[in-house]
Design a protein around this motif. Structure first.
Motif, mmCIF file in Angstrom:
data_model
loop_
_atom_site.group_PDB
_atom_site.id
_atom_site.type_symbol
_atom_site.label_atom_id
_atom_site.label_comp_id
_atom_site.label_asym_id
_atom_site.label_seq_id
_atom_site.Cartn_x
_atom_site.Cartn_y
_atom_site.Cartn_z
ATOM 1 N N ALA A 1 0.808 -1.216 0.000
ATOM 2 C CA ALA A 1 0.000 0.000 0.000
ATOM 3 C C ALA A 1 0.844 1.269 0.000
ATOM 4 C CB ALA A 1 -0.925 0.010 1.212
ATOM 5 N N ALA A 2 2.162 1.129 0.129
ATOM 6 C CA ALA A 2 3.079 2.279 0.103
ATOM 7 C C ALA A 2 2.635 3.377 1.065
ATOM 8 C CB ALA A 2 3.205 2.832 -1.318
ATOM 9 N N SER A 3 2.196 2.987 2.250
ATOM 10 C CA SER A 3 1.642 3.946 3.210
ATOM 11 C C SER A 3 2.581 4.246 4.369
ATOM 12 C CB SER A 3 0.321 3.410 3.764
ATOM 13 O OG SER A 3 0.507 2.144 4.372
ATOM 14 N N GLY A 4 3.738 3.589 4.424
ATOM 15 C CA GLY A 4 4.588 3.678 5.601
ATOM 16 C C GLY A 4 5.072 5.079 5.929
ATOM 17 N N ILE A 5 5.561 5.819 4.939
ATOM 18 C CA ILE A 5 6.096 7.156 5.202
ATOM 19 C C ILE A 5 4.980 8.096 5.623
ATOM 20 C CG2 ILE A 5 7.335 9.122 4.233
ATOM 21 C CD1 ILE A 5 8.684 7.185 2.285
ATOM 22 N N THR A 6 3.866 8.048 4.911
ATOM 23 C CA THR A 6 2.743 8.921 5.251
ATOM 24 C C THR A 6 2.240 8.645 6.661
ATOM 25 O OG1 THR A 6 2.115 9.004 2.919
ATOM 26 C CG2 THR A 6 0.444 9.673 4.521
ATOM 27 N N GLU A 7 2.111 7.373 7.020
ATOM 28 C CA GLU A 7 1.675 7.033 8.378
ATOM 29 C C GLU A 7 2.706 7.469 9.410
ATOM 30 O OE1 GLU A 7 -1.329 5.700 9.597
ATOM 31 O OE2 GLU A 7 -1.762 6.515 7.631
ATOM 32 N N ALA A 8 3.992 7.358 9.079
ATOM 33 C CA ALA A 8 5.034 7.803 10.003
ATOM 34 C C ALA A 8 4.890 9.290 10.302
ATOM 35 C CB ALA A 8 6.416 7.515 9.414
ATOM 36 N N PHE A 9 4.589 10.078 9.282
ATOM 37 C CA PHE A 9 4.409 11.521 9.491
ATOM 38 C C PHE A 9 3.200 11.801 10.386
ATOM 39 C CE2 PHE A 9 6.571 12.800 5.213
ATOM 40 C CZ PHE A 9 7.792 12.460 5.752
ATOM 41 N N HIS A 10 2.087 11.115 10.109
ATOM 42 C CA HIS A 10 0.902 11.303 10.945
ATOM 43 C C HIS A 10 1.206 10.953 12.401
ATOM 44 C CE1 HIS A 10 -2.167 12.440 8.110
ATOM 45 N NE2 HIS A 10 -1.935 11.398 7.330
ATOM 46 N N GLN A 11 1.860 9.822 12.618
ATOM 47 C CA GLN A 11 2.158 9.407 13.981
ATOM 48 C C GLN A 11 3.117 10.372 14.665
ATOM 49 O OE1 GLN A 11 3.202 5.317 14.718
ATOM 50 N NE2 GLN A 11 2.019 4.623 12.959
ATOM 51 N N ALA A 12 4.094 10.890 13.925
ATOM 52 C CA ALA A 12 5.033 11.854 14.503
ATOM 53 C C ALA A 12 4.284 13.077 15.013
ATOM 54 C CB ALA A 12 6.085 12.255 13.470
ATOM 55 N N GLU A 13 3.337 13.560 14.238
ATOM 56 C CA GLU A 13 2.545 14.704 14.681
ATOM 57 C C GLU A 13 1.736 14.373 15.927
ATOM 58 O OE1 GLU A 13 1.636 17.925 11.232
ATOM 59 O OE2 GLU A 13 0.106 16.396 11.574
ATOM 60 N N MET A 14 1.090 13.210 15.922
ATOM 61 C CA MET A 14 0.268 12.832 17.070
ATOM 62 C C MET A 14 1.113 12.649 18.327
ATOM 63 S SD MET A 14 -2.645 10.247 15.542
ATOM 64 C CE MET A 14 -1.467 8.994 15.039
ATOM 65 N N LEU A 15 2.265 11.984 18.187
ATOM 66 C CA LEU A 15 3.107 11.748 19.350
ATOM 67 C C LEU A 15 3.721 13.047 19.847
ATOM 68 C CD1 LEU A 15 4.411 9.943 21.416
ATOM 69 C CD2 LEU A 15 6.201 9.394 19.747
ATOM 70 N N ALA A 16 4.173 13.907 18.935
ATOM 71 C CA ALA A 16 4.751 15.183 19.352
ATOM 72 C C ALA A 16 3.728 16.023 20.107
ATOM 73 C CB ALA A 16 5.277 15.945 18.135
ATOM 74 N N ARG A 17 2.482 15.967 19.673
ATOM 75 C CA ARG A 17 1.430 16.716 20.365
ATOM 76 C C ARG A 17 1.223 16.162 21.776
ATOM 77 N NH1 ARG A 17 -2.512 15.524 17.071
ATOM 78 N NH2 ARG A 17 -1.742 17.027 15.538
ATOM 79 N N ALA A 18 1.181 14.833 21.877
ATOM 80 C CA ALA A 18 0.980 14.213 23.186
ATOM 81 C C ALA A 18 2.177 14.468 24.100
ATOM 82 C CB ALA A 18 0.760 12.713 23.015
ATOM 83 N N ALA A 19 3.391 14.328 23.569
ATOM 84 C CA ALA A 19 4.589 14.528 24.388
ATOM 85 C C ALA A 19 4.703 15.978 24.845
ATOM 86 C CB ALA A 19 5.826 14.119 23.594
ATOM 87 N N HIS A 20 4.374 16.909 23.973
ATOM 88 C CA HIS A 20 4.418 18.332 24.353
ATOM 89 C C HIS A 20 3.460 18.602 25.509
ATOM 90 C CE1 HIS A 20 4.523 22.671 24.111
ATOM 91 N NE2 HIS A 20 3.227 22.707 23.893
ATOM 92 N N HIS A 21 2.264 18.036 25.424
ATOM 93 C CA HIS A 21 1.300 18.228 26.514
ATOM 94 C C HIS A 21 1.831 17.621 27.809
ATOM 95 C CE1 HIS A 21 -2.600 18.870 28.377
ATOM 96 N NE2 HIS A 21 -2.567 17.619 28.818
ATOM 97 N N GLY A 22 2.410 16.420 27.718
ATOM 98 C CA GLY A 22 2.935 15.779 28.911
ATOM 99 C C GLY A 22 4.138 16.483 29.497
ATOM 100 N N LEU A 23 4.984 17.061 28.646
ATOM 101 C CA LEU A 23 6.166 17.769 29.131
ATOM 102 C C LEU A 23 5.803 19.089 29.796
ATOM 103 C CD1 LEU A 23 8.517 17.057 26.103
ATOM 104 C CD2 LEU A 23 8.856 16.207 28.436
ATOM 105 N N THR A 24 4.732 19.714 29.304
ATOM 106 C CA THR A 24 4.308 20.977 29.902
ATOM 107 C C THR A 24 3.353 20.769 31.076
ATOM 108 O OG1 THR A 24 2.603 21.153 28.166
ATOM 109 C CG2 THR A 24 4.665 22.331 27.805
ATOM 110 N N HIS A 25 2.761 19.581 31.172
ATOM 111 C CA HIS A 25 1.896 19.209 32.298
ATOM 112 C C HIS A 25 2.335 17.813 32.754
ATOM 113 C CE1 HIS A 25 -0.436 22.025 29.774
ATOM 114 N NE2 HIS A 25 -0.937 22.474 30.926
ATOM 115 N N PRO A 26 3.431 17.720 33.519
ATOM 116 C CA PRO A 26 4.040 16.418 33.825
ATOM 117 C C PRO A 26 3.087 15.378 34.392
ATOM 118 C CG PRO A 26 5.496 18.191 34.492
ATOM 119 C CD PRO A 26 4.214 18.844 34.081
#
Length: 385
Positions: free
Chosen positions: A293-318
């Motif tokens: 399905a050649a979806s790996g890179i696109t999914e990696a980008f989506h996940q990076a955004e989702m994880l960065a959002r979650a990690a930012h929230h956790g780092l600012t609200h431990p």
């Protein structure tokens, strides 16, 4: 190097480098670690769906990708058991898919992460995880020269591929495993003029992706059970399928193969636990589908955004870090479920009339390339061949 970081990202490929980039841009101290060197190549289908290209555009990296000479895939043609879907990017479409070489794409994103303030440690292999009680609190790395390093962080992100060392050391549970349905080999060809596309017929598949330096990546796939026979004569078996499925390939007597064959029979799919105390997984470290399905890179980008959002929230609200990471996990699985179902259908290489009827329906979603439309249609239907 610092005594402690907010985040250590292990694996500087597209998922890890993107995660590091997004967190560094939000002001967090980030260390990006890779066992190789930036610019090393990796097995890849190259194709980035328009949704992934829009991520690069949002991150301010699309013009840099264009400047590398990677061609926009403005024309594509997919043929599945005679059902043909052609896609030409029109003036109303902001971006087109691209198929960059990974040594270009990964390095581009990693350099952007460093420019945003992330530190980069190359040729460093993770030997162990540091722990404070039950929580991961850093990593131990070995290098070619010098003693092991202990590097501490609030969050360790594993982006080190399907055989993730971070996942193994964190005891991340694997669930919903899917056996490998296909095996495949690919190489690069010059003097081959053909559009991007996926062709499937007679239990065989071929993928074409024009890429850098005027070359085209041509990949061929067979049912996984045929791998022992394929390995006995890879070149001949590859050429038989490419010439059978691709008229441009058989009609280009001047074509030249410019690299060796690359391939794998280890294409099983899986989900892994996405997080635990002090750690998280992104990209193929956390889940993988068959590459057809050649979806790996696109999914990696989506996940990076989702994880960065979650990690930012956790780092600012431990106190909220664990909940934020679990929310990332839940969201990842929810959006990946349909993709796994659709990929299983494609990777079966055998389709019922109902499947073909779904595939040939027109795709009208604005800003979605046709391959993404096929996957979304099959995934929504929950259809199994």
């Amino acid at each position: 190097m610092k005594e402690r970081y907010d985040v250590i990202v292990v694996g500087a490929r597209c998922a890890g480098a993107a995660t590091a980039l997004l967190l560094a841009r939000q002001g967090h101290s980030v260390l990006l670690v890779d066992r190789g060197r930036i610019g090393d190549d990796i097995l890849s289908t190259h194709y980035i769906h328009e949704a992934g290209i829009r991520r690069l555009e949002d991150w301010g990296l699309l013009d840099e990708l264009r400047a590398t000479g990677c061609p926009a895939l403005t024309t594509s043609r997919h043929s599945i058991e005679g059902v043909i879907i052609e896609d030409v990017t029109g003036p109303d479409r902001r971006v087109a898919p691209y198929g960059p070489r990974r040594y270009v794409l990964d390095a581009l994103i990693a350099r952007a992460a460093v420019a945003a303030g992330a530190e980069l440690l190359e040729r460093a292999s993770v030997r162990d995880l540091l722990r404070t009680g039950p929580a991961v609190s850093g990593i131990v790395v070995t290098r070619r020269h010098g003693p092991p390093l202990e590097l501490k962080a609030t969050l360790v992100v594993g982006s080190d591929g399907a055989r993730s060392t971070v996942a193994r050391l964190a005891h991340a549970r694997t669930y919903r495993e899917y056996p490998a349905l296909t095996c495949g080999y690919y190489s690069y060809w010059s003097d081959l003029d053909c559009p991007a596309g996926l062709t499937i017929r007679d239990r065989r598949a071929a993928v074409t992706v024009p890429t850098h330096e005027g070359t085209t990546c041509v990949g061929v796939a067979w049912p996984r059970r045929e791998l022992p026979r394929i390995r006995q004569d890879i070149e001949n078996e590859y050429l038989k399928v490419a010439e059978h499925l691709l008229p441009e390939f058989s009609g280009s007597p001047g074509r030249q193969r410019v690299e060796r064959f690359y391939g794998s029979g280890d294409l099983s799919g899986f989900f892994r636990e996405a997080c635990g105390p002090g750690w998280a997984l992104v990209g193929d470290a956390g889940h993988r589908t068959d590459p057809i399905a050649a979806s790996g890179i696109t999914e990696a980008f989506h996940q990076a955004e989702m994880l960065a959002r979650a990690a930012h929230h956790g780092l600012t609200h431990p106190s909220a870090m664990d909940d934020a990471l679990r929310s990332f996990w839940k969201t990842r699985d929810a959006r990946s479920d349909a993709l796994h179902r659709a990929t299983e259908v494609l990777a079966s290489l055998a389709y019922s009339p109902g499947t073909l009827e779904l595939i040939q329906r027109p795709f009208t979603d604005d800003g979605k390339d046709s391959l993404a439309g096929i996957l979304e249609t099959l995934g929504r239907a929950g259809y199994r061949s």
